[in-house]
Design an enzyme around this catalytic site. Structure first.
Site, PDB file in Angstrom:
ATOM      1  N   ARG A 234       0.862  -1.178   0.000  1.00  0.00           N
ATOM      2  CA  ARG A 234       0.000   0.000   0.000  1.00  0.00           C
ATOM      3  C   ARG A 234       0.902   1.232   0.000  1.00  0.00           C
ATOM      4  O   ARG A 234       1.946   1.243   0.669  1.00  0.00           O
ATOM      5  CB  ARG A 234      -0.924   0.038   1.231  1.00  0.00           C
ATOM      6  CG  ARG A 234      -2.088  -0.923   1.177  1.00  0.00           C
ATOM      7  CD  ARG A 234      -3.121  -0.522   0.112  1.00  0.00           C
ATOM      8  NE  ARG A 234      -4.249  -1.446   0.087  1.00  0.00           N
ATOM      9  CZ  ARG A 234      -4.361  -2.484  -0.742  1.00  0.00           C
ATOM     10  NH1 ARG A 234      -3.408  -2.761  -1.608  1.00  0.00           N
ATOM     11  NH2 ARG A 234      -5.436  -3.253  -0.718  1.00  0.00           N
ATOM     12  N   GLU A 263      -2.640   7.621  -4.594  1.00  0.00           N
ATOM     13  CA  GLU A 263      -3.061   7.002  -5.856  1.00  0.00           C
ATOM     14  C   GLU A 263      -4.546   7.165  -6.152  1.00  0.00           C
ATOM     15  O   GLU A 263      -4.966   7.107  -7.307  1.00  0.00           O
ATOM     16  CB  GLU A 263      -2.692   5.511  -5.877  1.00  0.00           C
ATOM     17  CG  GLU A 263      -3.487   4.657  -4.907  1.00  0.00           C
ATOM     18  CD  GLU A 263      -3.153   3.168  -5.044  1.00  0.00           C
ATOM     19  OE1 GLU A 263      -1.967   2.821  -4.977  1.00  0.00           O
ATOM     20  OE2 GLU A 263      -4.099   2.366  -5.215  1.00  0.00           O
ATOM     21  N   HIS A 295      -1.175   0.131  -9.773  1.00  0.00           N
ATOM     22  CA  HIS A 295      -1.905  -0.833  -8.934  1.00  0.00           C
ATOM     23  C   HIS A 295      -2.481  -1.972  -9.788  1.00  0.00           C
ATOM     24  O   HIS A 295      -3.700  -2.173  -9.832  1.00  0.00           O
ATOM     25  CB  HIS A 295      -3.013  -0.129  -8.136  1.00  0.00           C
ATOM     26  CG  HIS A 295      -3.353  -0.859  -6.858  1.00  0.00           C
ATOM     27  ND1 HIS A 295      -3.612  -0.209  -5.671  1.00  0.00           N
ATOM     28  CD2 HIS A 295      -3.446  -2.178  -6.578  1.00  0.00           C
ATOM     29  CE1 HIS A 295      -3.867  -1.102  -4.737  1.00  0.00           C
ATOM     30  NE2 HIS A 295      -3.780  -2.313  -5.268  1.00  0.00           N
TER      31      HIS A 295
HETATM   32  P1  NAI Z   1      -1.375 -11.313   4.646  1.00  0.00           P
HETATM   33  O1  NAI Z   1      -2.312 -10.816   5.683  1.00  0.00           O
HETATM   34  O2  NAI Z   1      -1.416 -12.744   4.233  1.00  0.00           O
HETATM   35  O3  NAI Z   1       0.137 -11.004   5.093  1.00  0.00           O
HETATM   36  C1  NAI Z   1       0.543  -9.798   5.649  1.00  0.00           C
HETATM   37  C2  NAI Z   1       1.763 -10.110   6.523  1.00  0.00           C
HETATM   38  O4  NAI Z   1       2.280  -8.853   6.978  1.00  0.00           O
HETATM   39  C3  NAI Z   1       1.417 -10.945   7.754  1.00  0.00           C
HETATM   40  O5  NAI Z   1       2.292 -12.050   7.857  1.00  0.00           O
HETATM   41  C4  NAI Z   1       1.615  -9.975   8.914  1.00  0.00           C
HETATM   42  O6  NAI Z   1       2.076 -10.614  10.102  1.00  0.00           O
HETATM   43  C5  NAI Z   1       2.669  -9.053   8.327  1.00  0.00           C
HETATM   44  N1  NAI Z   1       2.787  -7.785   9.047  1.00  0.00           N
HETATM   45  C6  NAI Z   1       1.850  -7.127   9.778  1.00  0.00           C
HETATM   46  N2  NAI Z   1       2.390  -6.028  10.319  1.00  0.00           N
HETATM   47  C7  NAI Z   1       3.677  -5.989   9.927  1.00  0.00           C
HETATM   48  C8  NAI Z   1       4.759  -5.104  10.193  1.00  0.00           C
HETATM   49  N3  NAI Z   1       4.601  -4.028  10.997  1.00  0.00           N
HETATM   50  N4  NAI Z   1       5.948  -5.356   9.628  1.00  0.00           N
HETATM   51  C9  NAI Z   1       6.128  -6.455   8.849  1.00  0.00           C
HETATM   52  N5  NAI Z   1       5.151  -7.339   8.582  1.00  0.00           N
HETATM   53  C10 NAI Z   1       3.940  -7.097   9.110  1.00  0.00           C
HETATM   54  O7  NAI Z   1      -1.589 -10.346   3.386  1.00  0.00           O
HETATM   55  P2  NAI Z   1      -1.200 -10.614   1.878  1.00  0.00           P
HETATM   56  O8  NAI Z   1      -2.322 -11.268   1.167  1.00  0.00           O
HETATM   57  O9  NAI Z   1       0.158 -11.215   1.808  1.00  0.00           O
HETATM   58  O10 NAI Z   1      -1.149  -9.108   1.338  1.00  0.00           O
HETATM   59  C11 NAI Z   1      -0.234  -8.164   1.870  1.00  0.00           C
HETATM   60  C12 NAI Z   1      -0.644  -6.784   1.430  1.00  0.00           C
HETATM   61  O11 NAI Z   1      -0.483  -6.661   0.003  1.00  0.00           O
HETATM   62  C13 NAI Z   1      -2.140  -6.458   1.644  1.00  0.00           C
HETATM   63  O12 NAI Z   1      -2.398  -6.015   2.959  1.00  0.00           O
HETATM   64  C14 NAI Z   1      -2.367  -5.373   0.627  1.00  0.00           C
HETATM   65  O13 NAI Z   1      -2.104  -4.133   1.246  1.00  0.00           O
HETATM   66  C15 NAI Z   1      -1.323  -5.637  -0.453  1.00  0.00           C
HETATM   67  N6  NAI Z   1      -1.931  -6.074  -1.714  1.00  0.00           N
HETATM   68  C16 NAI Z   1      -1.577  -5.422  -2.855  1.00  0.00           C
HETATM   69  C17 NAI Z   1      -2.144  -5.774  -4.069  1.00  0.00           C
HETATM   70  C18 NAI Z   1      -1.756  -5.116  -5.356  1.00  0.00           C
HETATM   71  O14 NAI Z   1      -2.495  -5.237  -6.341  1.00  0.00           O
HETATM   72  N7  NAI Z   1      -0.636  -4.428  -5.431  1.00  0.00           N
HETATM   73  C19 NAI Z   1      -3.173  -6.823  -4.131  1.00  0.00           C
HETATM   74  C20 NAI Z   1      -3.385  -7.524  -2.877  1.00  0.00           C
HETATM   75  C21 NAI Z   1      -2.808  -7.135  -1.714  1.00  0.00           C
END
Ligand code: NAI
Length: 332
Positions: A234, A263, A295
């Site tokens: 994000r 964005e 994005h």
């Molecule tokens: P997820 O929930 O499976 O993984 C997120 C990980 O980040 C978790 O392991 C969590 O413990 C960790 N985390 C939380 N706080 C943290 C911190 N302060 N420092 C380091 N790690 C931390 O989520 P997923 O599916 O892997 O997606 C991650 C992010 O990717 C989403 O939250 C979203 O913002 C972004 N995203 C972007 C997309 C795009 O089109 N560019 C599409 C889908 C998601």
């Protein structure tokens, strides 16, 4: 049941209509982004369906509540743009699509890394102009480089698997280390160590108060000079102005972004006939070592199909049991 879909693009219509076949759901599609004004379009609906740059702050939720909306079904995994407290107070359930295709975003992250490394974005234009000179196009072997993954959830884990295939040394920071990543050879370290040791840093964590401007001036000062920084999570995880300073000083050697703090005013729209009103974004575009996509990490056939199917499953489950399949809950 009527569901009003906001920020609906032609691809949303195709995938959502396909996923709705055989249900009695009445989907109304609006091109408009959701905000306190456009929310009124949902008059007569029981649920709304929103995307990443829709405004789901308190003011919008108050209008949705007045209209009798009972469910906000997000077509995204991230929910940082929703005022969950306001939704809970209004008795509106919020649902998301927790996992649609971590491969889509992880693979796009690798596309940005490889393009920046081998300067494919520049080589493409050169060759088309009959310029076959190689000056300025030198890259590095991925093999043996240290990749630092911030956030090893679904996407970070797939990314770790791909990067381990390249022969990268893998470091990660995550408050909740994953056994699956450890089995892949990922070493969990503190954020400071990751910042100081990685040749490539990729951000795969959600946007939360803890991760807001995680990459700021102080973090950039700790980086290995010339590091490659990639953000496909994000926009606000990165302080864009600080990153521009880092690019100008050479501390950041390459920057790949699929997301940008502001964005919502730019992405998903064709602005090629007007101008870019955001001077910070325009400044980013002047660096040859910056590659930005709008994005599109999620934008694969498989992901769109899964998003539509899970969204419809959230809605039909809400219809039958009063709770969506994948609710977003307020943190304790
Ligand atoms: P997820 O929930 O499976 O993984 C997120 C990980 O980040 C978790 O392991 C969590 O413990 C960790 N985390 C939380 N706080 C943290 C911190 N302060 N420092 C380091 N790690 C931390 O989520 P997923 O599916 O892997 O997606 C991650 C992010 O990717 C989403 O939250 C979203 O913002 C972004 N995203 C972007 C997309 C795009 O089109 N560019 C599409 C889908 C998601």
């Amino acid at each position: 049941m009527r569901i009003d879909v906001f920020s609906a693009k032609p691809h949303d219509l195709v995938f959502m209509q396909h996923a709705t076949q055989g249900t009695a759901l009445d989907m109304q599609f609006h091109e408009a982004r959701l905000n306190p004004d456009t929310a009124r379009l949902a008059q007569g609906a029981q649920a709304i369906c929103a995307f990443v740059n829709d405004d789901l702050g308190g003011a919008t939720i108050s209008v949705l509540s007045d209209l009798g909306i009972k469910l906000i079904a997000l077509r995204s995994a991230g929910f940082n743009h929703v005022d969950l407290r306001a939704a809970q107070a209004a008795g509106i359930a919020v649902a998301r699509v927790p996992a649609y295709s971590p491969h889509s975003v992880a693979e796009h992250t690798v596309a940005l890394i490889l393009a920046l490394n081998r300067k494919t974005h520049r080589a493409f234009n050169r060759v088309r102009e009959g310029n076959f000179a190689l000056d300025g196009l030198m890259g590095f072997d991925m093999h043996g480089k240290v990749a630092g993954i911030v956030g090893t959830g679904l996407i970070g884990t797939v990314l770790a698997r791909i990067l381990s295939g390249f022969g990268c040394e893998l470091l990660a920071y995550d408050p909740y280390p994953s056994a699956e990543c450890e089995a892949l050879g990922v070493h969990y370290v503190e954020m400071d160590e990751l910042l100081g040791r990685a040749d490539i840093i990729t951000l795969q964590c959600p946007l939360t108060p803890d991760t807001h401007h995680l990459i700021d001036d102080a973090a950039i000062a700790r980086l290995k000079p010339g590091v490659m920084l990639i953000n496909t999570s994000r926009g606000a995880v990165v302080d864009t102005r600080a990153v521009i300073r880092g690019l100008k000083s050479g501390q950041i050697g390459a920057l790949g972004l699929d997301v940008y703090e502001e964005e919502a005013d730019l992405f998903f729209e064709d602005m090629s006939q007007s101008f870019i009103p955001d001077d910070v974004f325009a400044r980013l575009l002047t660096f040859p070592n910056v590659l930005i996509t709008g994005h599109q990490g999620f934008f694969t056939r498989e992901a769109l199909r899964a998003i539509a199917e899970t969204t419809i499953a959230n809605i039909t489950e809400f219809q039958s049991s009063g709770a969506p399949l994948h609710p977003v809950k307020l943190p304790d």
